[in-house]
Motif scaffolding. Structure first.
Motif, short mmCIF file in Angstrom:
data_model
loop_
_atom_site.label_atom_id
_atom_site.label_comp_id
_atom_site.label_asym_id
_atom_site.label_seq_id
_atom_site.Cartn_x
_atom_site.Cartn_y
_atom_site.Cartn_z
N ALA A 229 0.81 -1.22 0.00
CA ALA A 229 0.00 0.00 0.00
C ALA A 229 0.83 1.26 0.00
O ALA A 229 0.33 2.34 -0.34
N PHE A 230 2.09 1.16 0.36
CA PHE A 230 2.91 2.37 0.53
C PHE A 230 3.21 3.00 -0.82
O PHE A 230 3.85 2.42 -1.69
N LYS A 231 2.69 4.22 -1.02
CA LYS A 231 2.93 5.00 -2.23
C LYS A 231 2.52 4.26 -3.51
O LYS A 231 3.23 4.32 -4.52
N ASN A 232 1.42 3.54 -3.47
CA ASN A 232 0.92 2.88 -4.67
C ASN A 232 -0.61 2.97 -4.65
O ASN A 232 -1.29 2.18 -3.98
N ASP A 233 -1.13 3.94 -5.37
CA ASP A 233 -2.57 4.22 -5.30
C ASP A 233 -3.42 3.07 -5.82
O ASP A 233 -4.49 2.78 -5.26
N GLU A 234 -2.98 2.41 -6.88
CA GLU A 234 -3.77 1.29 -7.41
C GLU A 234 -3.87 0.16 -6.40
O GLU A 234 -4.94 -0.45 -6.24
N ASN A 235 -2.75 -0.12 -5.74
CA ASN A 235 -2.78 -1.16 -4.70
C ASN A 235 -3.70 -0.77 -3.55
O ASN A 235 -4.45 -1.60 -3.02
N LYS A 236 -3.62 0.50 -3.15
CA LYS A 236 -4.49 0.97 -2.06
C LYS A 236 -5.95 0.74 -2.42
O LYS A 236 -6.73 0.22 -1.61
N ASN A 237 -6.30 1.18 -3.62
CA ASN A 237 -7.70 1.06 -4.02
C ASN A 237 -8.16 -0.39 -4.05
O ASN A 237 -9.28 -0.70 -3.62
N GLN A 238 -7.29 -1.29 -4.52
CA GLN A 238 -7.70 -2.69 -4.58
C GLN A 238 -7.85 -3.28 -3.18
O GLN A 238 -8.76 -4.07 -2.92
N ILE A 239 -6.97 -2.91 -2.28
CA ILE A 239 -7.07 -3.40 -0.90
C ILE A 239 -8.41 -2.98 -0.29
O ILE A 239 -9.10 -3.77 0.36
N VAL A 240 -8.81 -1.72 -0.53
CA VAL A 240 -10.08 -1.24 0.00
C VAL A 240 -11.25 -1.93 -0.70
O VAL A 240 -12.23 -2.33 -0.05
N GLU A 241 -11.13 -2.09 -2.01
CA GLU A 241 -12.20 -2.76 -2.76
C GLU A 241 -12.40 -4.21 -2.33
O GLU A 241 -13.51 -4.75 -2.43
N CYS A 242 -11.32 -4.84 -1.84
CA CYS A 242 -11.42 -6.22 -1.34
C CYS A 242 -12.00 -6.30 0.07
O CYS A 242 -11.96 -7.35 0.72
N ASN A 243 -12.48 -5.14 0.55
CA ASN A 243 -13.15 -5.06 1.86
C ASN A 243 -12.22 -5.39 3.03
O ASN A 243 -12.60 -6.07 3.98
N ALA A 244 -10.99 -4.87 2.95
CA ALA A 244 -10.03 -5.12 4.02
C ALA A 244 -10.28 -4.27 5.25
O ALA A 244 -9.89 -4.65 6.36
N LEU A 245 -10.93 -3.11 5.07
CA LEU A 245 -11.02 -2.16 6.19
C LEU A 245 -11.71 -2.72 7.43
O LEU A 245 -11.20 -2.55 8.55
N PRO A 246 -12.86 -3.37 7.32
CA PRO A 246 -13.50 -3.88 8.55
C PRO A 246 -12.60 -4.82 9.35
O PRO A 246 -12.54 -4.73 10.58
N THR A 247 -11.91 -5.72 8.63
CA THR A 247 -11.03 -6.66 9.34
C THR A 247 -9.84 -5.93 9.95
O THR A 247 -9.45 -6.21 11.09
N LEU A 248 -9.25 -5.01 9.21
CA LEU A 248 -8.11 -4.27 9.74
C LEU A 248 -8.50 -3.49 11.00
O LEU A 248 -7.72 -3.43 11.97
#
Length: 709
Positions: A229-248
């Protein structure tokens, strides 16, 4: 934003070092085998090359499902992993061709007829060892691309899914964890590999593993996502799209410090420079658990939480207020006093962001934030110092904090501090300007009250601050009517060198701020209307009606011009002196060149005064009450004041009542404190000039302020 990127990079580097220790420590839990002895020089390392090549050859020849080959491959990989733990040997391992062989063994060979009931010998162990060893080799950035080019990423991503095709076991957990760790090291600070991981489909299985039953697997998956996720916007967006936030966010509440450390790190990298993701994170409920981590027993989690709160605080004013309302300020202030420099830096960063909101400023000060922030200004760490200065800049915007800053000596700290970088110096200058703008109304009233009734140390601090920051319009009220001048003079005559210096600097500032206090003014017009006959009549016998005898020579003059010039000549020619009717008047005590200059001034109203004759001319001007000429002489003499002669110059001003020269000596003494204070006679000088210094300031501060024309 640049500072945030720097901090995120520091966090990432810390995580990388931690990962290496974790890789090595965890592997020792699985296998306890003594490491080969290390050698200090390159020749000794090269001696290991035959051994490395032997192990590589074993790997190249044992890619099969037989128990013997699997056992041999397992042993060879272990030897290589032990060697790879030594950074000085890593290059030898890579140069001997270990990478392609290790990548090959990330795969499972086809199960042959020799398998035991379809069971692969040493199932998962060989792949785990290969992933682990490649992770160690990838710690050196120059090896990352080589490993990826050898085709490691697709196999590592497949290993992340191993639990879907095999029964959960310690071995399965281990291979998944090693694959995630290897991806972390391969992608570390390598933007192209981060992108390749996403393209190879690595992010969805990593997000899924955040919910894995094994805590070590959760931690490894979070560590990989943090790096990706560090300094990579596409990776950030995919991590969020994969619904990582609730678990994190759930992981933030974990009692396992390693898990919440990695989780807060992932969230920190997701929100960095991504305002939309920041909003998503806040909406998902991250704020309170992040604030809770400020009180964690894990310093790394505390640091990451403080950094993240600073990033949250940049969102909007409401978020700043919510952070404070939910209890973030007390633990952040406690962190300011930590022995850990990074903790201090991050907490100052967060408080700096929070302090830019008006509603938070008084609360931060009330919770005791001012003193520890001021102490951080002494730091030799430029980022830490700047964060503290920025926080104090915010606190200075609240009128309720001004008095507290003054009482604890904060203004002197800001004025006297040695600041490492220019942005910090600029920030401090803005803070002092902001404080100066607050010194009026109720703030000034409170300070005056403290200056009258507070403890002596508080009274002096207030007087010093007001000397620097008050408006010229308030100087008389502060320093004459309320006794501020006496407090500064007490400091000046103190035996404490710092007190003396503080008093000198403050009085000098006070003098410079007073519009009527230039050290020496040019000669003012004479109050007596004058007749200037002009240059052509100087020592001219034409129409001369009086002659002076100077050093045996005649000097021709005109009574009308002399009578208009001063009271001394009027008394001579109009009074009962014998010179009244005398044709020749002897001048016994003035040299010819000095007398000629004096007469030239009388006839023309101006004269060039040089240092060769200035003191004699001053004596003559004083004798004949020529105030204008006297001021010109004082001005010329004042230009020659030095550390060596200031005491003599002051004596000269006293002898001839030369007020402007005396004032110039006083101001010079205040300005040159650092050079004068080391002189053995300095204390005697101060005692001599103190009464005149008092008179000087009383006169200056009681004069009406002249409006600008």
């Amino acid at each position: 934003m640049e500072n945030q990127a720097k901090r995120s990079k520091q966090s990432s580097s810390f995580g990388r070092r931690s990962l290496r220790r974790k890789l090595e420590g965890d592997f020792e839990d699985d296998r306890k085998v003594s490491s080969p002895s290390s050698h200090d020089d390159d020749d000794a390392h090269q001696d290991l090359a035959p051994e490395v090549r032997t192990q590589v050859e074993i790997l190249e020849s044992t890619f099969s499902s037989t128990e013997a080959d699997r056992s041999s491959a397992k042993r060879a990989i272990h030897v290589l992993s032990e060697l790879a733990k030594n950074e000085e040997i890593v290059n030898v391992v890579v140069d001997c061709g270990a990478v392609p062989a290790l990548v090959k063994h990330l795969q499972v060979p086809s199960l042959g007829s020799e398998g035991d009931g379809g069971q692969m010998p040493y199932e998962h162990e060989v792949e785990k060892g290969s992933a682990f060893t490649l992770g160690l080799l990838a710690i050196k950035p120059e090896h990352q691309q080589l490993i990826v080019d050898a085709g490691a990423l697709p196999h590592l991503v497949d290993l992340l899914k191993r639990h879907k095709t095999a029964q959960n076991s310690r071995a399965v957990n281990g291979v998944i964890r090693r694959a995630a760790d290897a991806i972390t090291n391969l992608a570390h600070e390598n933007s192209s590999i981060k992108t390749r991981v996403r393209i190879e489909g690595g992010i969805p299985p990593l997000v899924e593993l955040l919910e894995f039953v094994d805590a070590k697997v959760q931690r490894a998956a979070a560590g990989a996502l943090r790096t990706l996720a560090f300094k990579n916007d596409e990776n950030k967006n995919q991590i969020v799209e994969c619904n990582a936030l609730p678990t994190l966010i759930l992981m933030l509440r974990s009692e396992d410090t390693a898990i919440h450390y990695e989780a807060v790190g992932v969230i920190g990298n997701l929100v960095h420079s991504s305002p939309n993701i920041k909003k998503d994170v806040l909406l998902a409920g991250a704020l309170q658990p992040v604030i809770g981590l400020l009180s964690s027993s894990c310093p790394e989690s505390q640091r990451e939480a403080a950094l993240l709160l600073g990033q949250f605080a940049a969102t909007d004013s409401d978020c700043k207020i919510h952070i404070v309302q939910r209890g973030a300020v007390p633990p952040l202030i406690e962190m300011l006093q930590s022995l850990d420099a990074q903790l201090r830096e991050m907490s100052a960063f967060a408080l700096g962001r929070l302090a830019q909101d008006t509603h938070n400023q008084a609360g931060i000060a009330h919770c005791g934030g001012i003193v520890p922030l001021l102490k951080l200004l002494d730091s030799k760490n430029g980022s830490l110092q700047h964060n503290a200065a920025f926080a104090l800049y915010g606190l200075a915007d609240n009128e309720d904090n001004v008095t507290d800053l003054v009482k604890v000596g904060g203004v002197q700290k800001l004025q006297d501090g040695e600041f490492i970088v220019q942005p910090t110096r600029d920030c401090v200058a803005k803070t002092l300007k902001r404080l100066e703008e607050k010194i009026h109304g109720r703030v000034l009233g409170h300070l005056l009250y403290l200056m009258r009734v507070g403890e002596k140390v508080i009274q002096r601090r207030v007087a010093l601050v007001l000397a620097h920051l008050c408006s010229p319009d308030d100087q008389k009220m502060i320093f004459i009517d309320n006794g501020g001048l006496e407090l500064l003079l007490e400091l000046l005559e103190s035996t404490n060198l710092k007190h003396q210096r503080d008093g000198s600097v403050a009085l000098c500032k006070l003098a410079n701020k007073a519009s009527s206090l230039s050290p020496v003014d040019a000669a003012p017009p004479s109050p007596t209307p004058q007749v200037y006959l002009g240059e052509q009549y100087v020592n001219n016998s034409t129409l001369s009606d009086v002659t002076f005898l100077v050093e045996g020579k005649r000097f021709y003059a005109h009574r009308i011009c002399l009578l208009a010039s001063s009271d001394a000549f009027r008394a001579t020619f109009d009074g009962g002196y014998r010179e009244r009717d005398a044709k020749d008047i002897e001048i016994p005590n003035i040299p010819w060149n000095v007398f000629e200059l004096m007469m030239r001034y009388i006839y023309t109203g101006s004269v060039d005064v040089n240092m060769d004759v200035a003191q004699d001319l001053l004596r003559a001007a004083d004798q004949y009450l020529l105030e204008g000429l006297k001021r010109l002489c004082e001005y010329a003499i004042a230009q020659d004041i030095s550390v060596e002669n200031v005491s003599l110059m002051f004596e000269l001003s006293e002898a001839f009542n030369a007020l402007s020269l005396r004032n110039a000596c006083i101001v010079f003494t205040l300005e040159k404190f650092d050079k004068l204070s080391v002189m053995p006679w300095y204390s005697q000088l101060i005692q001599r000039i103190l009464p005149e210094t008092r008179a000087y300031f009383v006169t200056a501060l009681t004069m009406p302020i002249q409006a600008d024309l």
